[in-house]
Design an enzyme around this catalytic site. Structure first.
Site, mmCIF file in Angstrom:
data_model
loop_
_atom_site.group_PDB
_atom_site.id
_atom_site.type_symbol
_atom_site.label_atom_id
_atom_site.label_comp_id
_atom_site.label_asym_id
_atom_site.label_seq_id
_atom_site.Cartn_x
_atom_site.Cartn_y
_atom_site.Cartn_z
ATOM 1 N N LYS A 5 0.812 -1.208 0.000
ATOM 2 C CA LYS A 5 0.000 0.000 0.000
ATOM 3 C C LYS A 5 0.854 1.272 0.000
ATOM 4 O O LYS A 5 0.642 2.179 -0.811
ATOM 5 C CB LYS A 5 -0.879 -0.052 1.253
ATOM 6 C CG LYS A 5 -1.734 1.113 1.499
ATOM 7 C CD LYS A 5 -2.473 0.874 2.802
ATOM 8 C CE LYS A 5 -1.474 0.704 3.935
ATOM 9 N NZ LYS A 5 -2.041 0.901 5.265
ATOM 10 N N THR A 6 1.834 1.306 0.894
ATOM 11 C CA THR A 6 2.699 2.485 0.977
ATOM 12 C C THR A 6 3.438 2.690 -0.342
ATOM 13 O O THR A 6 3.630 3.812 -0.794
ATOM 14 C CB THR A 6 3.718 2.311 2.108
ATOM 15 O OG1 THR A 6 3.066 1.674 3.192
ATOM 16 C CG2 THR A 6 4.270 3.641 2.546
ATOM 17 N N ASP A 12 -3.207 8.119 4.070
ATOM 18 C CA ASP A 12 -2.942 6.718 4.392
ATOM 19 C C ASP A 12 -3.641 6.364 5.708
ATOM 20 O O ASP A 12 -3.944 7.251 6.503
ATOM 21 C CB ASP A 12 -1.420 6.527 4.519
ATOM 22 C CG ASP A 12 -1.044 5.062 4.497
ATOM 23 O OD1 ASP A 12 -1.909 4.227 4.164
ATOM 24 O OD2 ASP A 12 0.113 4.748 4.812
ATOM 25 N N GLU A 13 -3.870 5.090 5.945
ATOM 26 C CA GLU A 13 -4.509 4.611 7.172
ATOM 27 C C GLU A 13 -5.837 5.327 7.414
ATOM 28 O O GLU A 13 -6.144 5.737 8.532
ATOM 29 C CB GLU A 13 -3.590 4.813 8.393
ATOM 30 C CG GLU A 13 -2.182 4.268 8.257
ATOM 31 C CD GLU A 13 -2.089 2.751 8.397
ATOM 32 O OE1 GLU A 13 -3.161 2.084 8.449
ATOM 33 O OE2 GLU A 13 -0.958 2.239 8.457
ATOM 34 N N GLN A 20 -7.962 -3.346 9.925
ATOM 35 C CA GLN A 20 -6.841 -2.892 10.746
ATOM 36 C C GLN A 20 -7.177 -1.620 11.511
ATOM 37 O O GLN A 20 -6.285 -0.893 11.945
ATOM 38 C CB GLN A 20 -5.609 -2.662 9.865
ATOM 39 C CG GLN A 20 -5.060 -3.960 9.291
ATOM 40 C CD GLN A 20 -3.808 -3.724 8.476
ATOM 41 O OE1 GLN A 20 -2.781 -3.312 8.979
ATOM 42 N NE2 GLN A 20 -3.891 -3.999 7.185
ATOM 43 N N ARG A 27 1.956 -8.757 10.881
ATOM 44 C CA ARG A 27 3.274 -8.108 10.788
ATOM 45 C C ARG A 27 4.350 -9.128 10.443
ATOM 46 O O ARG A 27 5.445 -8.771 10.034
ATOM 47 C CB ARG A 27 3.692 -7.432 12.107
ATOM 48 C CG ARG A 27 2.782 -6.357 12.667
ATOM 49 C CD ARG A 27 2.479 -5.286 11.701
ATOM 50 N NE ARG A 27 1.197 -5.566 11.044
ATOM 51 C CZ ARG A 27 0.797 -4.965 9.952
ATOM 52 N NH1 ARG A 27 1.553 -4.056 9.376
ATOM 53 N NH2 ARG A 27 -0.369 -5.261 9.411
#
Length: 711
Positions: free
Chosen positions: A34-35, A217-218, A248, A598
């Site tokens: 995503k980043t 983002d997020e 998330q 993670r």
DNA sequence: CATAGCCGCCTTTTT
DNA sequence: GGCGGCTATG
């Protein structure tokens, strides 16, 4: 320009990257790159002729912003793109439009401890009892109001019962104190910006003109205020790209509203949605357990994690006697991994509460394993750091009474409580700021001659420091450190041995020097406002070869080859404070999900049969989440590790009775009940019973002594 | 006015 | 088990 990079992307990633104009929603699972998509998007926009200056990317933490800046830079996106957090953006906006926002641009930013102090004062001002109206609780309530954009006036008019009316009163006083101090708390930064943008259409347009492309983002963790700010800036041009993963979302307690991402398409009907469901991070078996777990959440959109990595890696569940054995067990496994040539920087340990770090730390010290605890704010909460910063804050913002009270007698210069109270009274009578009153100490009759002289000396010192506030920060900080005699007072404490405090203060001055270097126009004001927004994860140093210890919340956005998650016990994960309603339980589950995802190749999950809580050894119940992973839990080798002195621990291994759902049972304390669920994991089998009292309990079969009742 | 010692509260999670 | 805040004492 970066075509060759684009070819390395998957089709959907490329679609998200190349979609230039209009609203874009990227629903991205964990480890889906995503980043990467965001940074490529920035690079592509610039390639297509957009000026970097017109791009604004918002990340969740300063650390994430730093990383994104670096990545964008390596893709050729030149400096000038504004990449930062919502809070930093708000500081920027509030400073620029201070008048319209009703603030002074040199405001202090109050952290939790300063907030608590002010809130405590507010409760006292309302002549209320601080035990019934604990500042922490009131603050949480006020924070929720602010995140929901309820200002004092609107909340006051709506208040209709005793509690809300009282809260409104405290809220009013608290805001008044902050205003008098020329201070904003974290929530104010967002709320005041949102209200500013609501009231001034022309400012929205100016900002939209400046930030022609907005990337967030997020997005699943934005609250109402952040949602409004984003919408206000993007509305004129509709170039808004948000990325996130509803699974998330772990900041509901902070006001994050998952609906912001779920209803994005309603707000922006022409939205293009791109789903990134392929996972490039974890091995398939890790993804399977993550999938199994999150499937228990009812309020979610179905989504499958698609593995791209070849099978392999381990998932291990360990049951230990207590938290010390757990910590040592982990230390041993870490040593093993290190012996196999694994790098320590690729290993992390996650826990639910910060308090859990201590035991782990001890174990790592004993086993000589280098570690880092990811808790950056701790540095700034040290006494010596706070003291030095308080001096600097007073220079920038003379109204900051909290800072002023902190330093007026630090180091001790003979200005005690009585003197301070007398000045306070005078200030209140004459409607003066505290520092102004100090300047007029000569006129205060109640003060002794000695007190007046000491105050004069203090005021004089502060005035002397104010000479050059626009230049570099570090030299000024050093000068203040010495001339305030703060340095001397630390030295006198420490000449016996450790001089940690001195080193910390020097580290702060070093950080100021770094800041001076990093910017064209350093200013003390800017420096102070920046460091106020530092967060936990900002201290994480991914390049040092140490194992990382952090909370599950801090783990968001990171990845490691080997991940340990500790304390999978009922009441800890899920935390007991998050079990009351189904929504909170689902958030706890998402938190565990974030932790699991993670891990790139191996995952070690553990729980302890006994844990010390408030200094008392308590028997634990395994977390219900363990059974939701869908892997068979083998009987632990824990018994052999139980070679320490406790007669409390029951080592007998009797076969454990089995239960079926619907079975009637009797418990000696809770009475009659019906079995809702039985989880067979041998010795540690648990049973969920709904008792006639209405309570539902999860019990360990071997200790519950349930009597089966057959009709 | 400074300090030592005691009491009570506490603990989710963070910008 | 630990920290902050309050009180009694020097």
């Amino acid at each position: 320009m970066h075509d060759k990079f684009l070819q390395q992307l998957t089709a959907s990633q490329r679609k998200a990257v190349l979609h230039a104009e209009g609203p874009l929603l990227v629903l991205a699972g964990p480890g889906s790159g995503k980043t990467r998509v965001i940074t490529h998007r920035i690079a592509t926009l610039i390639d297509s002729g957009v000026r970097p200056y017109n791009i604004c990317a918002i990340t969740f933490t300063n650390k994430a912003a730093d990383e994104m800046r670096q990545r964008a830079f390596s893709l050729g996106a030149s400096a000038g793109v504004y990449i930062s957090t919502f809070h930093s953006l708000c500081v920027r906006i509030l400073r620029k439009y201070a008048d319209a926002a009703g603030v002074k641009p040199n405001f202090s930013i109050y952290d939790t401890s300063e907030q608590t102090a002010c809130c405590k004062q507010a409760v006292k001002d309302c002549s209320l009892d601080t035990t019934n109206f604990s500042p922490a609780r009131m603050l949480a309530a006020i924070s929720a109001l602010k995140n929901n954009l309820e200002d004092v006036e609107s909340f006051e008019t709506a208040a209709d019962d005793f509690f809300t009316k009282t809260l409104a009163k405290i809220y009013r006083h608290y805001q008044q104190i902050l205003t008098e101090h020329n201070a904003l708390d974290f929530d104010d930064l967002l709320m005041k910006t949102a209200i500013l943008l609501r009231n001034y259409q022309d400012i929205c347009c100016e900002l939209a003109d400046r930030y022609k492309y907005l990337l967030i983002d997020e997005y699943q963790d934005t609250n109402r205020a952040q949602y409004k700010i984003a919408k206000a800036i993007a509305l004129p041009h509709r170039n808004i790209c948000v990325t996130g993963d509803p699974d998330q979302s772990i900041y509901r307690w902070r006001g994050a509203d998952i609906r912001n991402i779920l209803t994005f398409e309603t707000d922006w009907p022409e939205t293009i949605i791109v789903r990134l469901e392929e996972n490039f991070r974890s091995t398939p078996n890790i993804l399977t357990v993550a999938d199994n777990l999150i499937a228990y959440n009812k309020k979610r959109k179905q989504k499958k994690l698609i593995a791209t990595k070849p099978p392999g890696g381990d998932i291990v569940i360990n049951v230990y006697g207590d938290e010390h054995l757990e910590a040592h067990g982990i230390a041993n496994q870490v040593t093993e991994l290190a012996n196999k040539g694994k790098s320590l920087r690729q290993i992390a340990v996650f826990y639910r509460v910060n308090a859990a770090s201590r035991v782990l730390e001890e174990a790592f010290i004993q086993n000589q394993i280098p570690y880092q605890i990811v808790r950056g704010v701790e540095f700034y909460s040290r006494k010596e750091i706070r003291d030095l910063l308080a001096y600097l804050k007073v220079l920038v913002n003379p109204d900051d009474e909290t800072a002023l009270l902190r330093i007026i007698n630090t180091p001790a210069r003979g200005i005690g409580k009585t003197t301070i109270d007398r000045v306070k009274t005078y200030a209140a009578q004459n409607k003066l700021a505290f520092l102004e009153a100090l300047k007029k100490a000569e006129l205060i009759e109640a003060l002794s001659k000695g007190a007046k002289a000491k105050i004069a000396e203090f005021v004089n010192m502060i005035e002397c420091f104010k000479t050059d506030l626009t230049g570099h920060v570090a030299p000024l900080a050093e000068r203040v450190f010495i001339e305030s005699k703060l340095k001397k007072s630390l030295k006198s404490i420490s000449d016996t041995g450790t001089n940690d405090q001195l080193e910390n203060a020097n580290e702060l001055i070093n950080s100021a020097a770094q800041y001076d270097k990093s910017t064209d126009q350093p200013s003390l004001l800017d420096y102070l406002q920046q460091i106020s927004l530092f967060s936990d994860t900002d201290s994480y140093d991914a390049s040092s070869d140490r194992i990382a210890l952090m909370t599950l919340h801090a783990a968001k956005g990171l990845e490691f080859e080997n991940v340990f998650i500790v304390g999978l016990e009922d009441g800890l994960l899920p935390h007991e404070r998050g079990q009351d309603d189904e929504d909170e339980l689902e958030e706890e589950r998402r938190l565990f999900f974030v932790g699991i995802t993670r891990a790139k190749s191996s995952l070690y999950i553990s729980c302890a049969q006994y844990r010390t809580i408030y200094g008392q050894l308590k028997r634990t119940i395994p977390s219900p989440f363990l059974y939701e992973l869908g892997i068979s839990l083998t009987e632990p080798a824990a018994e052999e590790q139980l070679d320490y002195d406790t007669d409390d621990i029951d080592q007998t291994c009797q076969p454990v009775p089995q239960f079926a759902a619907g079975q009637l049972v009797r418990h000696k304390n809770f009475g009659l009940g019906r079995v809702v669920k039985f989880t067979d994991i041998g010795q540690n089998s648990t049973v969920v019973v709904e008792f006639n009292t209405g309570q539902t309990k999860t019990l360990m079969v071997k200790y519950a002594n349930l009597e089966k009742i057959d009709i």
